[in-house]
Design a protein around this motif. Structure first.
Motif, PDB file in Angstrom:
ATOM      1  N   THR A   1       0.824  -1.213   0.000  1.00  0.00           N
ATOM      2  CA  THR A   1       0.000   0.000   0.000  1.00  0.00           C
ATOM      3  C   THR A   1       0.854   1.258   0.000  1.00  0.00           C
ATOM      4  O   THR A   1       0.528   2.216  -0.707  1.00  0.00           O
ATOM      5  N   SER A   2       1.963   1.264   0.730  1.00  0.00           N
ATOM      6  CA  SER A   2       2.784   2.470   0.719  1.00  0.00           C
ATOM      7  C   SER A   2       3.394   2.702  -0.661  1.00  0.00           C
ATOM      8  O   SER A   2       3.541   3.846  -1.093  1.00  0.00           O
TER       9      SER A   2
ATOM     10  N   GLU B   1       0.279   3.622  -3.155  1.00  0.00           N
ATOM     11  CA  GLU B   1      -0.401   4.861  -2.763  1.00  0.00           C
ATOM     12  C   GLU B   1       0.414   6.118  -3.097  1.00  0.00           C
ATOM     13  O   GLU B   1      -0.091   7.226  -2.972  1.00  0.00           O
ATOM     14  N   GLN B   2       1.666   5.938  -3.523  1.00  0.00           N
ATOM     15  CA  GLN B   2       2.496   7.090  -3.859  1.00  0.00           C
ATOM     16  C   GLN B   2       1.785   7.950  -4.899  1.00  0.00           C
ATOM     17  O   GLN B   2       1.265   7.448  -5.887  1.00  0.00           O
TER      18      GLN B   2
ATOM     19  N   PHE C   1      -0.923   9.712  -4.353  1.00  0.00           N
ATOM     20  CA  PHE C   1      -2.297   9.991  -3.949  1.00  0.00           C
ATOM     21  C   PHE C   1      -2.289  10.971  -2.779  1.00  0.00           C
ATOM     22  O   PHE C   1      -1.487  10.853  -1.864  1.00  0.00           O
ATOM     23  N   THR C   2      -3.202  11.911  -2.820  1.00  0.00           N
ATOM     24  CA  THR C   2      -3.343  12.868  -1.731  1.00  0.00           C
ATOM     25  C   THR C   2      -4.806  12.929  -1.330  1.00  0.00           C
ATOM     26  O   THR C   2      -5.640  13.230  -2.175  1.00  0.00           O
TER      27      THR C   2
ATOM     28  N   MET D   1      -2.725  10.321   1.221  1.00  0.00           N
ATOM     29  CA  MET D   1      -2.209   8.968   1.061  1.00  0.00           C
ATOM     30  C   MET D   1      -2.867   8.056   2.084  1.00  0.00           C
ATOM     31  O   MET D   1      -2.795   8.306   3.278  1.00  0.00           O
ATOM     32  N   TRP D   2      -3.541   7.015   1.598  1.00  0.00           N
ATOM     33  CA  TRP D   2      -4.219   6.061   2.479  1.00  0.00           C
ATOM     34  C   TRP D   2      -3.181   5.126   3.072  1.00  0.00           C
ATOM     35  O   TRP D   2      -2.226   4.732   2.421  1.00  0.00           O
ATOM     36  N   THR D   3      -3.370   4.756   4.339  1.00  0.00           N
ATOM     37  CA  THR D   3      -2.497   3.761   4.973  1.00  0.00           C
ATOM     38  C   THR D   3      -3.355   2.660   5.567  1.00  0.00           C
ATOM     39  O   THR D   3      -4.540   2.856   5.880  1.00  0.00           O
TER      40      THR D   3
END
Length: 195
Positions: free
Chosen positions: A123-124, A127-128, A130-131, A133-135
Motif C-alpha cells: 500500500t505504501s 499509494e504514492q 495519492f493525496t 495517502m491512504w495507509t
C-alpha cells in the motif's frame, strides 16, 4: 530460435525497470483439469533488495493453492502499431512491444507479522502520488485481522528472467531514429524511450 536473438533483452536492469513501471502481472497457473492454464491478473511489487515479488490475492484464487510450486509471470510494457510512414517507408507494418517473463517459486506467507509487513509495503508503494495517502492504519486493527483472513499473502522468488523487446533492433540506426522521432510526435514516449 524464438524470439530472434536481436529481440531478446538480457539487461536485468531493463527487465526490472519494465516490471516496476508495469506491475500488473498476468500469472499462468497450472490447471489439473485441462491442458491449459488459468490466468490471474495481479499487481505485484518487486523488492530488488530481497530479489522477491510480493502480492496478495483472495484466498480462493488458484494461486493461493500453489505453495512451493512454480508459476510464470508475464509483464507487458507499452506497445503500439508501427506504420511504414513512421520509418520513411523503410519497414513493413508491424507492432512494437516490450515484455518480461519470469519463472518464480510460490511461497504462501503464514506469519501474521509478515502478512502485515507485505500489506504495508504494497500500500505504501502503490499509494504514492495519492493525496491524501491512504495507509493500512486507517483500518481498525480488528477489521484488518478479519480482512487478512480473506487474503493469501504471497512471495514469489524468481528463478529465470526473459525479456522480449521487439523495437526494430534489426533496422539501421537512421530508420530507428526516424521511428523514435515519430513515436515521440504521437505521444508514445514510453516506447520511444526504449528505442
Amino acid at each position: 530460435m524464438y524470439p530472434p536473438a536481436h529481440f531478446q533483452e538480457h539487461d536485468i536492469k531493463q527487465l526490472h525497470a519494465l516490471v516496476k513501471q508495469f506491475p500488473l502481472a498476468t500469472i499462468l497457473v497450472p490447471d489439473v483439469r485441462n491442458s491449459l492454464n488459468n490466468l490471474c491478473h495481479i499487481p505485484i511489487l518487486f523488492d530488488e533488495t530481497r530479489n522477491v515479488f510480493i502480492a496478495h490475492v483472495a484466498k480462493h484464487n488458484p494461486l493461493a493453492q500453489l505453495n512451493t510450486k512454480s508459476v510464470k509471470l508475464l509483464f507487458n510494457g507499452d506497445n503500439c502499431y508501427l506504420s511504414p510512414s513512421y520509418s520513411n517507408n523503410k519497414t513493413l507494418p508491424s507492432w512494437l512491444y516490450s515484455s518480461v517473463q519470469v519463472i518464480a517459486n510460490v511461497d504462501i506467507i503464514k506469519s501474521n507479522d509478515e502478512k502485515d509487513k507485505i500489506m504495508r509495503q504494497l500500500t505504501s508503494h502503490f499509494e504514492q502520488g495519492f493525496t491524501p495517502m491512504w495507509t493500512i492504519d486507517d483500518v481498525p486493527k480488528e477489521h484488518r485481522k478479519a480482512m487478512y483472513q480473506q487474503l493469501a499473502f504471497i512471495e514469489l522468488t524468481p528463478t529465470n528472467w526473459q525479456g522480449n523487446f521487439k523495437l526494430s533492433q534489426n533496422k539501421p540506426l537512421d530508420v530507428r531514429a526516424a521511428i523514435k522521432h515519430n513515436l515521440t510526435l504521437i505521444n508514445k514516449h514510453t516506447i520511444a524511450a526504449l528505442l
